[in-house]
Design a protein around this motif. Structure first.
Motif, mmCIF file in Angstrom:
data_model
loop_
_atom_site.group_PDB
_atom_site.id
_atom_site.type_symbol
_atom_site.label_atom_id
_atom_site.label_comp_id
_atom_site.label_asym_id
_atom_site.label_seq_id
_atom_site.Cartn_x
_atom_site.Cartn_y
_atom_site.Cartn_z
ATOM 1 N N ASP A 285 -47.863 24.280 31.736
ATOM 2 C CA ASP A 285 -49.258 24.484 31.325
ATOM 3 C C ASP A 285 -49.599 23.577 30.153
ATOM 4 O O ASP A 285 -49.340 23.911 28.998
ATOM 5 C CB ASP A 285 -49.482 25.951 30.961
ATOM 6 C CG ASP A 285 -50.941 26.244 30.613
ATOM 7 O OD1 ASP A 285 -51.779 25.327 30.752
ATOM 8 O OD2 ASP A 285 -51.235 27.377 30.208
ATOM 9 N N LEU A 286 -50.196 22.420 30.452
ATOM 10 C CA LEU A 286 -50.629 21.509 29.403
ATOM 11 C C LEU A 286 -52.131 21.614 29.143
ATOM 12 O O LEU A 286 -52.695 20.786 28.426
ATOM 13 C CB LEU A 286 -50.278 20.057 29.777
ATOM 14 C CG LEU A 286 -48.795 19.687 29.807
ATOM 15 C CD1 LEU A 286 -48.637 18.211 30.167
ATOM 16 C CD2 LEU A 286 -48.123 19.978 28.478
ATOM 17 N N GLY A 287 -52.765 22.616 29.697
ATOM 18 C CA GLY A 287 -54.197 22.781 29.525
ATOM 19 C C GLY A 287 -54.577 22.979 28.068
ATOM 20 O O GLY A 287 -54.046 23.861 27.386
ATOM 21 N N GLY A 288 -55.493 22.153 27.562
ATOM 22 C CA GLY A 288 -55.992 22.299 26.205
ATOM 23 C C GLY A 288 -55.101 21.747 25.122
ATOM 24 O O GLY A 288 -55.446 21.845 23.935
ATOM 25 N N VAL A 289 -53.961 21.157 25.458
ATOM 26 C CA VAL A 289 -53.058 20.650 24.432
ATOM 27 C C VAL A 289 -53.703 19.432 23.755
ATOM 28 O O VAL A 289 -54.331 18.594 24.401
ATOM 29 C CB VAL A 289 -51.686 20.286 25.046
ATOM 30 C CG1 VAL A 289 -51.809 19.163 26.061
ATOM 31 C CG2 VAL A 289 -50.695 19.928 23.964
ATOM 32 N N SER B 76 -52.459 15.396 19.073
ATOM 33 C CA SER B 76 -51.513 15.481 17.958
ATOM 34 C C SER B 76 -50.256 16.248 18.364
ATOM 35 O O SER B 76 -49.139 15.888 17.972
ATOM 36 C CB SER B 76 -52.171 16.144 16.742
ATOM 37 O OG SER B 76 -52.593 17.463 17.046
ATOM 38 N N VAL B 77 -50.433 17.298 19.162
ATOM 39 C CA VAL B 77 -49.269 18.048 19.644
ATOM 40 C C VAL B 77 -48.453 17.187 20.605
ATOM 41 O O VAL B 77 -47.214 17.180 20.558
ATOM 42 C CB VAL B 77 -49.708 19.357 20.324
ATOM 43 C CG1 VAL B 77 -48.539 20.002 21.071
ATOM 44 C CG2 VAL B 77 -50.262 20.335 19.286
ATOM 45 N N LEU B 78 -49.137 16.448 21.463
ATOM 46 C CA LEU B 78 -48.422 15.564 22.387
ATOM 47 C C LEU B 78 -47.634 14.503 21.621
ATOM 48 O O LEU B 78 -46.492 14.196 21.972
ATOM 49 C CB LEU B 78 -49.410 14.900 23.346
ATOM 50 C CG LEU B 78 -50.117 15.818 24.348
ATOM 51 C CD1 LEU B 78 -51.155 15.032 25.137
ATOM 52 C CD2 LEU B 78 -49.105 16.468 25.296
ATOM 53 N N ASP B 79 -48.235 13.953 20.572
ATOM 54 C CA ASP B 79 -47.531 12.970 19.746
ATOM 55 C C ASP B 79 -46.288 13.589 19.105
ATOM 56 O O ASP B 79 -45.210 12.977 19.076
ATOM 57 C CB ASP B 79 -48.452 12.424 18.654
ATOM 58 C CG ASP B 79 -49.448 11.406 19.180
ATOM 59 O OD1 ASP B 79 -49.111 10.699 20.150
ATOM 60 O OD2 ASP B 79 -50.554 11.305 18.618
ATOM 61 N N SER B 80 -46.448 14.798 18.581
ATOM 62 C CA SER B 80 -45.308 15.480 17.953
ATOM 63 C C SER B 80 -44.217 15.772 18.968
ATOM 64 O O SER B 80 -43.022 15.622 18.687
ATOM 65 C CB SER B 80 -45.771 16.786 17.297
ATOM 66 O OG SER B 80 -46.687 16.541 16.251
ATOM 67 N N LEU B 81 -44.629 16.167 20.151
ATOM 68 C CA LEU B 81 -43.666 16.466 21.209
ATOM 69 C C LEU B 81 -42.925 15.192 21.637
ATOM 70 O O LEU B 81 -41.704 15.215 21.854
ATOM 71 C CB LEU B 81 -44.406 17.082 22.397
ATOM 72 C CG LEU B 81 -43.563 17.649 23.540
ATOM 73 C CD1 LEU B 81 -42.578 18.679 23.026
ATOM 74 C CD2 LEU B 81 -44.479 18.264 24.596
ATOM 75 N N ALA B 82 -43.663 14.092 21.742
ATOM 76 C CA ALA B 82 -43.036 12.817 22.112
ATOM 77 C C ALA B 82 -42.003 12.399 21.076
ATOM 78 O O ALA B 82 -40.917 11.901 21.419
ATOM 79 C CB ALA B 82 -44.101 11.743 22.281
#
Length: 292
Positions: A60-64, A67-73
């Motif tokens: 469930d990546l809805g609404g992410v 900045s969170v994606l960058d941190s996760l990467a």
């Protein structure tokens, strides 16, 4: 292709390949039930709650947020291609029904591009589309990939996985097929609703155990530059540097050129190939086999 499953498998396989030491975390004593990082460790490194990361890894990546994606990467130590793939997966999850229509992709070659190819006379050059069809080439490019162009509808993926000749043509067949599937994964992430691409993946998954195994690994890569070794039926072994370029006016088309380092046996073989191509315009493998 199941989007939630793709997200789940991509994140879990990236997490599994990282050890606590690689992530800069203390190594606790005792048996670890997972081969890589735990979910709570990824959550800690990403600056999110365990519940939130668990939701993400369940697909469930809805609404992410970006900045969170960058941190996760950063937490998962994703490279450029993997980071782009993660953002593509999130873009798909947040797309409206209208935006989920397949993106328009060029499938055939404009005459001006073919003229450009023909103007390149000292290096093999080919153009492929998003479905890994070879849609154009100059004479030397057609000669270099003569075994692939022997098919009336040349497709690099079908050749690599379904044609027994591929193992001889590609001395690094294991490596080449890994890179090919990783490039296909990237393409599928950019255009997940393309039925033709999905059908190709389904066909290869059904007919090739090797493809099915590699597809399940969820590896991605950009096909931009590198070295490729080929065993040509006429001139023998070649080691060539390739450069790949997207054609901005024709979304989905990629131009690749191949050169040999001057003074090497591969440079001599490339000149011999050019001579052969000039005398054998059809350049079929059966004709190549009869060459002295």
């Amino acid at each position: 292709m199941d989007h939630r499953s793709d997200v789940r498998e991509f994140l879990s396989t990236r997490r599994a390949r990282l050890t606590p030491d690689q992530a800069g975390l203390p190594a606790y004593r005792g048996h670890r039930r997972v081969p890589g990082l735990r979910r709570e460790e990824v959550a800690l490194l990403s600056g999110v709650s365990v519940d939130y990361y668990t939701r993400l890894e369940r697909g469930d990546l809805g609404g992410v947020s970006d900045s969170v994606l960058d941190s996760l990467a950063r937490a998962l130590q994703l490279d450029e291609a993997e980071t782009a793939h993660l953002f593509d997966l999130a873009r798909t999850a947040n797309a409206s029904p209208i935006a989920r229509k397949p993106r328009k992709r060029a499938e055939t070659l404009r005459p001006s591009i073919q003229r450009l190819l023909d103007a390149v006379t000292e290096a093999p050059a080919i153009v492929r589309n998003s479905y890994f069809d070879y849609v154009g080439a100059n004479r030397l490019g057609r000669a270099l990939y003569a075994p692939v162009f022997a098919d009336p509808a040349p497709n690099s993926a079908r050749f690599a996985f379904l044609n027994p000749a591929a193992r001889e043509f590609y001395p690094d067949w294991d490596k080449n097929t890994q890179e090919l599937v990783a490039a296909m994964r990237s393409e599928a992430g950019r255009n997940p609703y393309d039925k033709r691409l999905s059908d190709l993946v389904g066909e290869l998954s059904t007919r090739s155990d090797r493809f099915r195994t590699l597809w399940a690994a969820h590896n991605v890569r950009f096909h931009r530059s590198g070295t490729k070794r080929l065993h040509h039926p006429v001139v023998g072994d070649l080691e060539l540097d390739y450069e790949a370029f997207e054609l901005p006016a024709d979304p989905g088309l990629h131009l690749s050129t191949y050169t040999a380092e001057p003074g090497t046996p591969s440079a001599d073989a490339l000149r011999l190939l050019a001579s052969w191509a000039a005398d054998a315009p059809e350049m079929r493998p059966e004709a190549a086999a009869r060459e002295p």
